[in-house]
Design a protein around this motif. Structure first.
Motif, PDB file in Angstrom:
ATOM      1  N   SER A   1       0.802  -1.224   0.000  1.00  0.00           N
ATOM      2  CA  SER A   1       0.000   0.000   0.000  1.00  0.00           C
ATOM      3  C   SER A   1       0.833   1.272   0.000  1.00  0.00           C
ATOM      4  CB  SER A   1      -0.937   0.011   1.211  1.00  0.00           C
ATOM      5  OG  SER A   1      -1.913  -0.979   1.048  1.00  0.00           O
ATOM      6  N   ASP A   2       2.147   1.147   0.186  1.00  0.00           N
ATOM      7  CA  ASP A   2       3.027   2.331   0.165  1.00  0.00           C
ATOM      8  C   ASP A   2       4.342   1.864  -0.440  1.00  0.00           C
ATOM      9  OD1 ASP A   2       4.279   4.763   0.551  1.00  0.00           O
ATOM     10  OD2 ASP A   2       4.523   4.528   2.722  1.00  0.00           O
TER      11      ASP A   2
ATOM     12  N   ARG B   1      -5.954   4.564  -3.755  1.00  0.00           N
ATOM     13  CA  ARG B   1      -5.364   3.504  -2.917  1.00  0.00           C
ATOM     14  C   ARG B   1      -6.437   2.518  -2.473  1.00  0.00           C
ATOM     15  NH1 ARG B   1      -3.543   5.710   2.511  1.00  0.00           N
ATOM     16  NH2 ARG B   1      -5.595   4.982   3.133  1.00  0.00           N
ATOM     17  N   ASN B   2      -7.594   3.050  -2.074  1.00  0.00           N
ATOM     18  CA  ASN B   2      -8.649   2.173  -1.589  1.00  0.00           C
ATOM     19  C   ASN B   2      -9.165   1.258  -2.706  1.00  0.00           C
ATOM     20  OD1 ASN B   2     -11.935   2.149  -0.542  1.00  0.00           O
ATOM     21  ND2 ASN B   2     -10.310   1.529   0.832  1.00  0.00           N
TER      22      ASN B   2
ATOM     23  N   TYR C   1      -7.425   0.245  -5.352  1.00  0.00           N
ATOM     24  CA  TYR C   1      -6.356  -0.739  -5.616  1.00  0.00           C
ATOM     25  C   TYR C   1      -6.325  -1.818  -4.524  1.00  0.00           C
ATOM     26  CZ  TYR C   1      -1.676  -2.328  -4.386  1.00  0.00           C
ATOM     27  OH  TYR C   1      -0.628  -3.082  -3.944  1.00  0.00           O
ATOM     28  N   GLU C   2      -6.464  -1.396  -3.266  1.00  0.00           N
ATOM     29  CA  GLU C   2      -6.439  -2.384  -2.175  1.00  0.00           C
ATOM     30  C   GLU C   2      -7.612  -3.354  -2.283  1.00  0.00           C
ATOM     31  OE1 GLU C   2      -4.127   0.187   1.310  1.00  0.00           O
ATOM     32  OE2 GLU C   2      -6.321   0.151   1.271  1.00  0.00           O
TER      33      GLU C   2
END
Ligand code: FAD
Length: 393
Positions: free
Chosen positions: A7-8, A264-265, A267-268
């Motif tokens: 995530s990073d 990001r959400n 993709y997660e």
């Protein structure tokens, strides 16, 4: 070296100070506990309860980067991180905070009289009072200078007539910052900003229904019919588009961070789904085509995160030019939309439901692409910065 955090991936957050990290974690935890469990319902019902303001206020997120008057006074990077974590839940929540803090409160803080500040900012910082920002009109969007709302003098008073369109939190607000054209013959220098208590006779806010985007956010039309205000309701110093544009620049800064959270959400959600979902006897994450999508999403999310982080540091150093904000808004919202659309394909049929966040983010991002300056307007702003030629008209 350790395997990158999915995530990073570029460890961008490793550069955060301890205080910035604490703020990030506090907002992330609050959003996960209090907002994420209710967001699909709010979205489906096209609602957002007013009481979320108190919780956001108690965390210091309303007018977060402003100094004094009960505001938290954090740096710009912290404010950006808060926007990122809120928008990871929903763009409507970040919009709520953007309008309250970066548009309504910033306008009063930057341009209001001492009395305006004392009267409104402390209660707005706690969420006891809500604000909205009325610039756009039905016939004046990208070109706000063509607005028709008028403010005329009547003795010492000001009288406002006109209407505003697409005003976030318009039906919830206790105070509206309204931009109106003034009569040049009265020596009042064009567009001025007014602090309008929404219980002033002649002021009405009508909710805009049937939105297919940003449904966990209330949007209104404001109607001003002979709204009579005292002489001191006007922002004393600022005239022309400089006033509203200074506020929009603040809000756009929050948006370029927020888009990273939405991306990001998505993709997660796609990553987790791809690892669980099996077809042809194996997780779909094991197919090369899915890995290509995941790799593209990791790259896009992290490039957007790097952009936001760099722009945050420029802002903290007071070195940020509005064209750089345009760069961030254009690049990051575009990237987030691409990620949302790709993530949706990974979820197959489930991707179109409210059970997963992806489609909700995707429709929200269509608004985010348009408001606070459309993608085209930001392209023109970058174009002007690099060529020296304004191509807006
Ligand atoms: P237009 O300006 O009519 O644009 C239509 C198309 O023409 C766009 O693609 C645009 O890029 C293009 N275009 C226009 N001019 C040019 C040009 N010179 N060159 C090339 N292309 C051009 N406003 C507020 O004041 N306060 C708010 O709180 C607020 N909240 C909003 C919430 C939502 C959900 C939405 C949808 C909007 C909100 N807005 C708000 C309004 C928003 O900022 C405007 O929608 C936006 O500025 C675009 O204006 P418009 O919709 O009139 O589109």
């Amino acid at each position: 070296p350790a395997l990158p955090d999915p995530s990073d991936f570029l460890a961008v957050d490793a550069d955060l100070s301890a205080e910035e990290r604490d703020i990030r974690d506090a907002v992330r935890d609050y959003a996960a506990a209090e907002l994420a469990p209710r967001i699909a319902e709010w979205y489906e019902l096209n609602s957002l309860p007013r009481d979320i303001a108190k919780g956001l206020g108690s965390l210091g997120l309303l007018g977060m980067h402003l100094e004094g008057y009960g505001c938290a006074g954090t740096n710009a990077t912290s404010y950006g991180l808060a926007c990122r974590e809120l928008e990871a839940v929903d763009s409507g929540l970040r919009s709520f905070v953007s309008v309250q803090g970066s548009l309504a409160m910033f306008a009063i803080h930057r341009w209001g009289s001492e009395e305006h500040k004392q009267q409104w900012l402390p209660r707005m910082a706690t969420g006891d009072a809500l604000g909205c920002f009325g610039l756009t009109e039905a016939d004046a969007g990208s070109d706000p200078g063509s607005m028709r709302t008028r403010a005329r003098r009547d003795g010492d008073d000001w009288v406002l007539d006109g209407s505003k369109m697409w005003i976030t939190n318009g039906t919830l607000a206790d105070v509206a910052v309204v931009w109106a054209q003034t009569d040049p013959d009265a020596g009042s220098k064009g567009i001025r900003g007014f602090v309008v208590p929404t219980d002033t006779p002649g002021f009405t806010a009508n909710e805009i229904k049937h939105k297919l985007s940003l449904r966990a956010s209330l949007t209104a039309e404001l109607v001003l019919e002979g709204v009579r205000l005292p002489a001191d309701a006007v922002f004393p110093e600022v005239a022309g588009l400089k006033g509203p544009l200074s506020c929009l620049n603040e809000a756009r800064y929050g948006i370029l961070w927020g888009a990273v959270g939405a991306a990001r959400n998505c993709y997660e959600a796609a990553l987790s789904y791809a690892k669980d979902r099996e077809q042809f006897g194996q997780p779909i994450a094991g197919f090369q085509l899915t890995q290509r999508k995941l790799a593209d999403m990791v790259v896009a999310v992290n490039q957007a995160g790097l952009t936001a982080s760099r722009i945050g540091r420029l802002k903290d150093a007071e070195q940020l030019h509005p064209a750089q904000v345009s760069f961030g808004k254009m690049a990051n919202v575009r990237a987030a939309l691409d990620v949302a659309r790709t993530a949706r394909t990974v979820l197959g049929g489930n991707g179109i439901t409210l059970e997963y966040p992806v489609f909700r983010h995707m429709t929200n991002l269509e608004t985010v692409l348009t408001y606070e300056g459309t993608e085209e307007m930001h392209a023109l702003s970058i174009g002007q910065a690099v060529t020296g030629i304004a191509a807006f008209r």
